[in-house]
Scaffold this motif. Structure first.
Motif, PDB file in Angstrom:
ATOM      1  N   GLU A 188       0.823  -1.207   0.000  1.00 20.59           N
ATOM      2  CA  GLU A 188       0.000   0.000   0.000  1.00 20.59           C
ATOM      3  C   GLU A 188       0.860   1.260   0.000  1.00 20.59           C
ATOM      4  N   GLN A 189       1.980   1.218   0.711  1.00 18.61           N
ATOM      5  CA  GLN A 189       2.902   2.358   0.714  1.00 18.61           C
ATOM      6  C   GLN A 189       3.447   2.614  -0.677  1.00 18.61           C
ATOM      7  N   ILE A 190       3.829   1.558  -1.374  1.00 18.04           N
ATOM      8  CA  ILE A 190       4.369   1.683  -2.735  1.00 18.04           C
ATOM      9  C   ILE A 190       3.291   2.224  -3.669  1.00 18.04           C
ATOM     10  N   LEU A 191       2.064   1.723  -3.538  1.00 18.48           N
ATOM     11  CA  LEU A 191       0.958   2.209  -4.363  1.00 18.48           C
ATOM     12  C   LEU A 191       0.690   3.689  -4.085  1.00 18.48           C
ATOM     13  N   LEU A 192       0.701   4.070  -2.814  1.00 18.58           N
ATOM     14  CA  LEU A 192       0.491   5.471  -2.446  1.00 18.58           C
ATOM     15  C   LEU A 192       1.556   6.368  -3.067  1.00 18.58           C
ATOM     16  N   ILE A 193       2.798   5.943  -3.009  1.00 18.76           N
ATOM     17  CA  ILE A 193       3.888   6.722  -3.601  1.00 18.76           C
ATOM     18  C   ILE A 193       3.650   6.902  -5.096  1.00 18.76           C
ATOM     19  N   ALA A 194       3.245   5.829  -5.773  1.00 13.21           N
ATOM     20  CA  ALA A 194       3.004   5.905  -7.218  1.00 13.21           C
ATOM     21  C   ALA A 194       1.859   6.865  -7.529  1.00 13.21           C
ATOM     22  N   ILE A 195       0.799   6.805  -6.754  1.00 10.52           N
ATOM     23  CA  ILE A 195      -0.353   7.689  -6.987  1.00 10.52           C
ATOM     24  C   ILE A 195       0.020   9.139  -6.709  1.00 10.52           C
ATOM     25  N   LEU A 196       0.711   9.382  -5.610  1.00  7.75           N
ATOM     26  CA  LEU A 196       1.119  10.751  -5.283  1.00  7.75           C
ATOM     27  C   LEU A 196       2.074  11.308  -6.330  1.00  7.75           C
ATOM     28  N   TYR A 197       2.949  10.462  -6.838  1.00  9.52           N
ATOM     29  CA  TYR A 197       3.877  10.891  -7.890  1.00  9.52           C
ATOM     30  C   TYR A 197       3.102  11.291  -9.149  1.00  9.52           C
ATOM     31  N   LYS A 198       2.113  10.475  -9.512  1.00  7.53           N
ATOM     32  CA  LYS A 198       1.312  10.768 -10.701  1.00  7.53           C
ATOM     33  C   LYS A 198       0.559  12.088 -10.527  1.00  7.53           C
ATOM     34  N   LEU A 199      -0.026  12.304  -9.366  1.00  5.28           N
ATOM     35  CA  LEU A 199      -0.720  13.564  -9.101  1.00  5.28           C
ATOM     36  C   LEU A 199       0.239  14.748  -9.120  1.00  5.28           C
ATOM     37  N   ASP A 200       1.428  14.551  -8.571  1.00  2.00           N
ATOM     38  CA  ASP A 200       2.415  15.625  -8.562  1.00  2.00           C
ATOM     39  C   ASP A 200       2.806  16.017  -9.988  1.00  2.00           C
ATOM     40  N   GLU A 201       3.015  15.028 -10.834  1.00  2.00           N
ATOM     41  CA  GLU A 201       3.344  15.301 -12.236  1.00  2.00           C
ATOM     42  C   GLU A 201       2.215  16.067 -12.921  1.00  2.00           C
ATOM     43  N   PHE A 202       0.982  15.652 -12.665  1.00  2.00           N
ATOM     44  CA  PHE A 202      -0.169  16.323 -13.264  1.00  2.00           C
ATOM     45  C   PHE A 202      -0.247  17.778 -12.818  1.00  2.00           C
TER      46      PHE A 202
END
Length: 76
Positions: free
Chosen positions: A38-52
């Motif tokens: 879940e931590q890894i998934l959260l990091i991936a989602i937050l990274y995607k939002l940050d890029e957007f």
């Protein structure tokens, strides 16, 4: 817990060992009861939002136009 990357190791060297335990405690509180997956998934989602959001910031638009332009972009 998430493994430290290269930059985290450099950061820890700069701040000194006396603060590492407090940082580890804070890190544990931030991730709460998330599993490693879940931590890894959260990091991936937050990274995607940050890029957007960063791409929107770089558009350097007037704030009065920003919401409508982003909404159009999301729905096109």
């Amino acid at each position: 817990m998430i493994r430290m990357g290269r930059y985290a190791k450099i950061y820890f060297r700069l701040i000194g060992k006396e603060h590492i335990d407090e940082i580890r405690k804070a890190s544990r509180v931030v991730v709460g009861n998330l599993t490693h997956s879940e931590q890894i998934l959260l990091i991936a989602i937050l990274y995607k939002l940050d890029e957007f959001h960063d791409s929107l910031y770089r558009m350097n638009q007037e704030s009065r136009n920003l919401l409508d332009n982003v909404y159009k972009r999301l729905n096109s």
